[in-house]
Write a protein that holds these residues in place. Structure first.
Motif, PDB file in Angstrom:
ATOM      1  N   ARG A   1      26.173 -32.866  -1.793  1.00  0.00           N
ATOM      2  CA  ARG A   1      26.372 -31.693  -2.844  1.00  0.00           C
ATOM      3  C   ARG A   1      27.967 -31.759  -2.814  1.00  0.00           C
ATOM      4  O   ARG A   1      28.525 -31.659  -3.965  1.00  0.00           O
ATOM      5  CB  ARG A   1      26.111 -30.488  -2.459  1.00  0.00           C
ATOM      6  N   LEU A   2      28.798 -32.107  -1.620  1.00  0.00           N
ATOM      7  CA  LEU A   2      30.129 -32.299  -1.805  1.00  0.00           C
ATOM      8  C   LEU A   2      30.556 -33.655  -2.691  1.00  0.00           C
ATOM      9  O   LEU A   2      31.511 -33.415  -3.632  1.00  0.00           O
ATOM     10  CB  LEU A   2      30.734 -32.378  -0.509  1.00  0.00           C
ATOM     11  N   ARG A   3      29.894 -34.636  -2.368  1.00  0.00           N
ATOM     12  CA  ARG A   3      30.199 -35.691  -3.024  1.00  0.00           C
ATOM     13  C   ARG A   3      29.801 -35.656  -4.532  1.00  0.00           C
ATOM     14  O   ARG A   3      30.604 -36.025  -5.563  1.00  0.00           O
ATOM     15  CB  ARG A   3      29.358 -36.987  -2.495  1.00  0.00           C
ATOM     16  N   ALA A   4      28.771 -34.940  -4.976  1.00  0.00           N
ATOM     17  CA  ALA A   4      28.341 -34.850  -6.192  1.00  0.00           C
ATOM     18  C   ALA A   4      29.371 -34.103  -7.118  1.00  0.00           C
ATOM     19  O   ALA A   4      29.700 -34.178  -8.156  1.00  0.00           O
ATOM     20  CB  ALA A   4      27.003 -34.091  -6.187  1.00  0.00           C
ATOM     21  N   VAL A   5      29.881 -32.635  -6.371  1.00  0.00           N
ATOM     22  CA  VAL A   5      30.729 -31.947  -7.063  1.00  0.00           C
ATOM     23  C   VAL A   5      32.120 -32.771  -7.466  1.00  0.00           C
ATOM     24  O   VAL A   5      32.712 -32.692  -8.571  1.00  0.00           O
ATOM     25  CB  VAL A   5      31.093 -30.814  -6.253  1.00  0.00           C
ATOM     26  N   SER A   6      32.467 -33.459  -6.322  1.00  0.00           N
ATOM     27  CA  SER A   6      33.634 -34.315  -6.381  1.00  0.00           C
ATOM     28  C   SER A   6      33.536 -35.293  -7.656  1.00  0.00           C
ATOM     29  O   SER A   6      34.335 -35.666  -8.372  1.00  0.00           O
ATOM     30  CB  SER A   6      33.830 -35.070  -5.300  1.00  0.00           C
ATOM     31  N   ALA A   7      32.302 -36.028  -7.532  1.00  0.00           N
ATOM     32  CA  ALA A   7      32.019 -37.094  -8.556  1.00  0.00           C
ATOM     33  C   ALA A   7      32.066 -36.280 -10.164  1.00  0.00           C
ATOM     34  O   ALA A   7      32.655 -37.124 -11.090  1.00  0.00           O
ATOM     35  CB  ALA A   7      30.669 -37.799  -8.379  1.00  0.00           C
ATOM     36  N   ALA A   8      31.512 -35.406 -10.256  1.00  0.00           N
ATOM     37  CA  ALA A   8      31.366 -34.712 -11.616  1.00  0.00           C
ATOM     38  C   ALA A   8      32.840 -34.194 -12.027  1.00  0.00           C
ATOM     39  O   ALA A   8      33.317 -34.307 -13.237  1.00  0.00           O
ATOM     40  CB  ALA A   8      30.529 -33.491 -11.341  1.00  0.00           C
ATOM     41  N   ALA A   9      33.694 -33.616 -11.063  1.00  0.00           N
ATOM     42  CA  ALA A   9      34.844 -33.316 -11.244  1.00  0.00           C
ATOM     43  C   ALA A   9      35.613 -34.586 -11.870  1.00  0.00           C
ATOM     44  O   ALA A   9      36.722 -34.452 -12.707  1.00  0.00           O
ATOM     45  CB  ALA A   9      35.460 -32.676 -10.219  1.00  0.00           C
ATOM     46  N   ALA A  10      35.498 -35.557 -11.191  1.00  0.00           N
ATOM     47  CA  ALA A  10      36.196 -37.019 -11.692  1.00  0.00           C
ATOM     48  C   ALA A  10      35.706 -37.701 -12.898  1.00  0.00           C
ATOM     49  O   ALA A  10      36.098 -38.704 -13.259  1.00  0.00           O
ATOM     50  CB  ALA A  10      36.258 -37.842 -10.460  1.00  0.00           C
ATOM     51  N   GLY A  11      34.478 -37.122 -13.503  1.00  0.00           N
ATOM     52  CA  GLY A  11      34.074 -37.737 -14.642  1.00  0.00           C
ATOM     53  C   GLY A  11      33.106 -38.973 -14.353  1.00  0.00           C
ATOM     54  O   GLY A  11      32.870 -39.786 -15.095  1.00  0.00           O
ATOM     55  N   SER A  12      32.516 -39.102 -13.136  1.00  0.00           N
ATOM     56  CA  SER A  12      31.713 -40.222 -12.621  1.00  0.00           C
ATOM     57  C   SER A  12      30.633 -40.381 -13.448  1.00  0.00           C
ATOM     58  O   SER A  12      29.855 -39.390 -14.209  1.00  0.00           O
ATOM     59  CB  SER A  12      31.342 -40.068 -11.185  1.00  0.00           C
ATOM     60  N   ASP A  13      29.998 -41.764 -13.609  1.00  0.00           N
ATOM     61  CA  ASP A  13      28.786 -41.939 -14.518  1.00  0.00           C
ATOM     62  C   ASP A  13      27.671 -42.047 -13.609  1.00  0.00           C
ATOM     63  O   ASP A  13      26.389 -42.380 -14.253  1.00  0.00           O
ATOM     64  CB  ASP A  13      29.118 -43.270 -15.116  1.00  0.00           C
ATOM     65  N   ASN A  14      27.856 -41.602 -12.110  1.00  0.00           N
ATOM     66  CA  ASN A  14      26.713 -41.749 -11.223  1.00  0.00           C
ATOM     67  C   ASN A  14      26.138 -40.262 -10.990  1.00  0.00           C
ATOM     68  O   ASN A  14      25.398 -40.039 -10.004  1.00  0.00           O
ATOM     69  CB  ASN A  14      27.128 -42.213 -10.090  1.00  0.00           C
ATOM     70  N   ILE A  15      26.230 -39.341 -12.105  1.00  0.00           N
ATOM     71  CA  ILE A  15      25.902 -38.076 -11.874  1.00  0.00           C
ATOM     72  C   ILE A  15      24.417 -37.949 -11.515  1.00  0.00           C
ATOM     73  O   ILE A  15      23.977 -37.312 -10.619  1.00  0.00           O
ATOM     74  CB  ILE A  15      26.278 -37.041 -12.840  1.00  0.00           C
ATOM     75  N   LEU A  16      23.660 -38.435 -12.240  1.00  0.00           N
ATOM     76  CA  LEU A  16      22.210 -38.668 -12.380  1.00  0.00           C
ATOM     77  C   LEU A  16      21.683 -38.792 -11.052  1.00  0.00           C
ATOM     78  O   LEU A  16      20.599 -38.286 -10.631  1.00  0.00           O
ATOM     79  CB  LEU A  16      21.572 -39.589 -13.530  1.00  0.00           C
ATOM     80  N   THR A  17      22.146 -39.941 -10.401  1.00  0.00           N
ATOM     81  CA  THR A  17      21.742 -40.300  -9.144  1.00  0.00           C
ATOM     82  C   THR A  17      21.651 -38.894  -8.239  1.00  0.00           C
ATOM     83  O   THR A  17      20.811 -38.735  -7.406  1.00  0.00           O
ATOM     84  CB  THR A  17      22.494 -41.514  -8.291  1.00  0.00           C
ATOM     85  N   TYR A  18      22.814 -38.049  -8.252  1.00  0.00           N
ATOM     86  CA  TYR A  18      22.903 -37.160  -7.318  1.00  0.00           C
ATOM     87  C   TYR A  18      21.846 -36.073  -7.636  1.00  0.00           C
ATOM     88  O   TYR A  18      21.320 -35.207  -6.840  1.00  0.00           O
ATOM     89  CB  TYR A  18      24.315 -36.538  -7.500  1.00  0.00           C
TER      90      TYR A  18
END
Length: 599
Positions: free
Chosen positions: A307-324
């Motif tokens: 969850r911590l990595r997912a929130v950080s990735a979403a805030a950074a605009g990552s393209d890997n959100i669907l994996t989380y």
């Protein structure tokens, strides 16, 4: 400078903008429209009247010492009940105290001695906050003055304990007991319906204190830390990180702790009695399908890094959100059977509340991810699987209400209004966000008719619940007004009606619900109604008078002494029931810029 987290929505941008513009325009213009301004000003008055009972803060620094805190403590029998309730309900996903150690100290505290309560300077603040948290389960039907006075006394105690914590020097600030008290104080703010930004500030302070004390490092790195203390440190650190994550999501602000910021391992799944001072061997962890005092926290901690990595990735605009999204959805699907809602023993509120909060803490992150722009294709359309999962998640969150609503078929808690209140205190923002997201999903042209019907029914059911809860702790007139107006707007396309007329009808329905919640013997005033023309909606009942005075709301309050768990106590001479300020302005959160903000 810290920036508020940007929120996106995986729906058609044109539909989102249309709803935001139309609803925001309607709400703001209604206050200046002579035909609707009296109605909106009356709603403003009800908002002040209802929320003022619970959202007051002392406007002056409290003058209170340990002896006055002792005077506020209730009799032993009342303390016994409240401590049992705290341990059975709140020590689930957020582990703070070691129950046997706390109860041992609690029993020693009541032993007769010549000098009153000598040697309990650290325990008395901790016990006081535990009692305040547990008293949040009281029924909320006492008189308005009793409720306000009780809330004011709790605020004085909390402010005193904050001052006491700040006064500690050196190692005293970094002891495990001090950090536990600070964590309890943060939890007390949530139970007492503090504003989201206040809770977020408190969790940030708690994170800094905990890291200064080294809680973020695994106890195995410190040779002098015993096995017993080490396991308690692991529990408390997981609670601190969880508090920061949840408060940040509710407040729409960045998280302070990220996945790479700590080495502390997760706690083990054991009962509190398996841990004791002087233990020489670490306890043997029990399987997650075995119910223990720690199983809720251990299961939740199993998804913390994701969850911590997912929130950080979403805030950074990552393209890997669907994996989380996929990982967290699978995590919920494969929870142990004892942590599923259908396994809750009848009438066991603590177990039910623990399971629901475990799900909420994970789905709160999922909801944040569903609204991420990373779940949209290059042309701006939502990814279908993310869209479907978003609808399901919103409806799931809304369905949790039925487990606590005394009037719902799914409730197995009987006529327990206080449990209903506590659920909405903790999950009010989640319910509103899920309902507003559902309103957006309901406008999607891709929805099949039966799905859209189900979404609309869930929205109507939620609105009905909010209407019935008006004036209760954990409720807000703004929430009911916002959802009522938005739901009427989305219905305007289906029934071919005038959107403005339907939205006005939605606001009027909330007004009628507010009038029903007002005791018939109360008369109070509302601001600025002399500045508008006569209203076109039915006149208020004879007991309700709306006039313009000083821009505030006043009430004829019944005389009477305070109630609640406190022993009789005179407020400090410099503090009066009116020496407080409200932190719930009515216009905040009703306009276009804030319609999807965290509540």
């Amino acid at each position: 400078m810290t920036q508020r987290t940007e929120k996106k929505h995986p729906q058609d941008p044109q539909e989102v903008n249309k709803m935001e513009n139309e609803v925001g325009k309607f709400v703001h213009q209604s206050f200046s429209n002579p035909a609707t301004a009296p109605m909106m000003n009356e709603l403003r008055a009800y908002h002040e009247r209802f929320t003022k009972r619970y959202r007051k803060v002392v406007s002056t620094s409290p003058i209170c010492d340990m002896s006055q805190i002792l005077d506020l403590l209730p009799p032993r029998l009342v303390c016994d009940r409240l401590v049992r309730e705290y341990l059975s309900i709140f020590e689930k996903t957020m582990r703070i105290l070691h129950a046997p150690s706390f109860l041992e100290e609690f029993n020693r505290f009541w032993e007769p001695r010549e000098v009153r309560y000598t040697g309990f300077d650290a325990f008395i603040p901790q016990l006081s906050v535990v009692l305040i948290i547990a008293s949040g389960l009281r029924d909320q039907d006492s008189s308005r003055r009793d409720t306000m006075e009780r809330h004011l006394r709790e605020e004085i105690i909390c402010r005193y304990i904050e001052t006491w914590l700040d006064s500690l020097q050196g190692r005293a600030r970094l002891t495990l007991s001090t950090l536990q008290t600070q964590a309890l104080l943060t939890l007390a703010q949530q139970v007492r319906s503090a504003q989201a930004d206040r809770v977020w500030n408190a969790t940030g302070k708690l994170v800094r204190s905990s890291m200064t004390a080294g809680l973020h490092r695994d106890p195995s790195e410190f040779p002098d830390v015993s096995l017993f203390e080490g396991e308690l440190r692991r529990r408390l650190w997981m609670t601190v990180v969880e508090m920061d994550l949840q408060a940040s999501l509710l407040c729409g602000m960045p998280i302070m702790v990220h996945g790479g910021d700590f080495t502390c391992a997760s706690p083990v799944n054991v009962d509190d009695l398996d841990l004791f001072d002087g233990m020489r061997e670490p306890p043997t962890p029990k399987p997650l399908d075995q119910l223990t005092d720690s199983v809720f926290q251990v299961a939740l901690a199993g998804s913390l890094l994701q969850r911590l990595r997912a929130v950080s990735a979403a805030a950074a605009g990552s393209d890997n959100i669907l994996t989380y999204v996929t990982e967290l959805t699978r995590y919920l699907q494969f929870l142990p059977s004892i942590l599923r809602l259908n396994s809750t023993p009848a009438g066991d509120f603590g177990h039910l509340f623990g399971i629901v909060m475990l799900n909420i803490y994970v789905r709160r992150v999922l909801s944040y991810l569903y609204r991420s722009s990373s779940l949209s294709s290059p042309d701006g359309d939502a990814i279908p699987e993310a869209q479907t999962a978003g609808i399901q998640s919103s409806l799931t969150i809304l369905s949790y209400q039925n487990f606590f609503d005394p009037g719902a078929v799914d409730s197995n808690l009987g006529d327990s209004i206080k449990h209903w209140d506590l659920f909405h205190i903790f999950c009010r923002g989640d319910i509103m966000q899920a309902a507003l997201d559902a309103c957006l999903y309901a406008q999607l042209s891709s929805l099949v008719p039966w799905t859209k019907t189900g979404v609309v029914l869930a929205i109507d059911s939620t609105l009905n619940c909010l209407m019935r809860r008006l004036s209760r702790n954990g409720s807000d007139v703004k929430d009911a007004l916002r959802l009522s107006v938005v739901s009427q707007f989305i219905k305007s396309d289906s029934i071919q009606g005038n959107a403005e007329t339907l939205m006005t009808e939605g606001a009027y329905n909330v007004l009628m619900a507010c009038r029903q919640r007002l005791p018939p013997d109360h008369v109070f005033t509302s601001p600025r109604n002399d500045q508008v023309a006569e209203s076109t909606y039915p006149a208020p009942p004879p007991t309700l008078q709306l006039v313009s005075e000083n821009g505030g709301v006043s009430a004829d309050l019944p005389e009477g002494s305070s109630g609640g768990w406190y022993a009789p106590f005179d407020l400090p001479p410099h503090v009066d029931i009116d020496d407080v300020v409200s932190d719930s302005p009515f216009l905040v959160g009703l306009g276009i810029d804030d319609i999807y903000s965290n509540l």
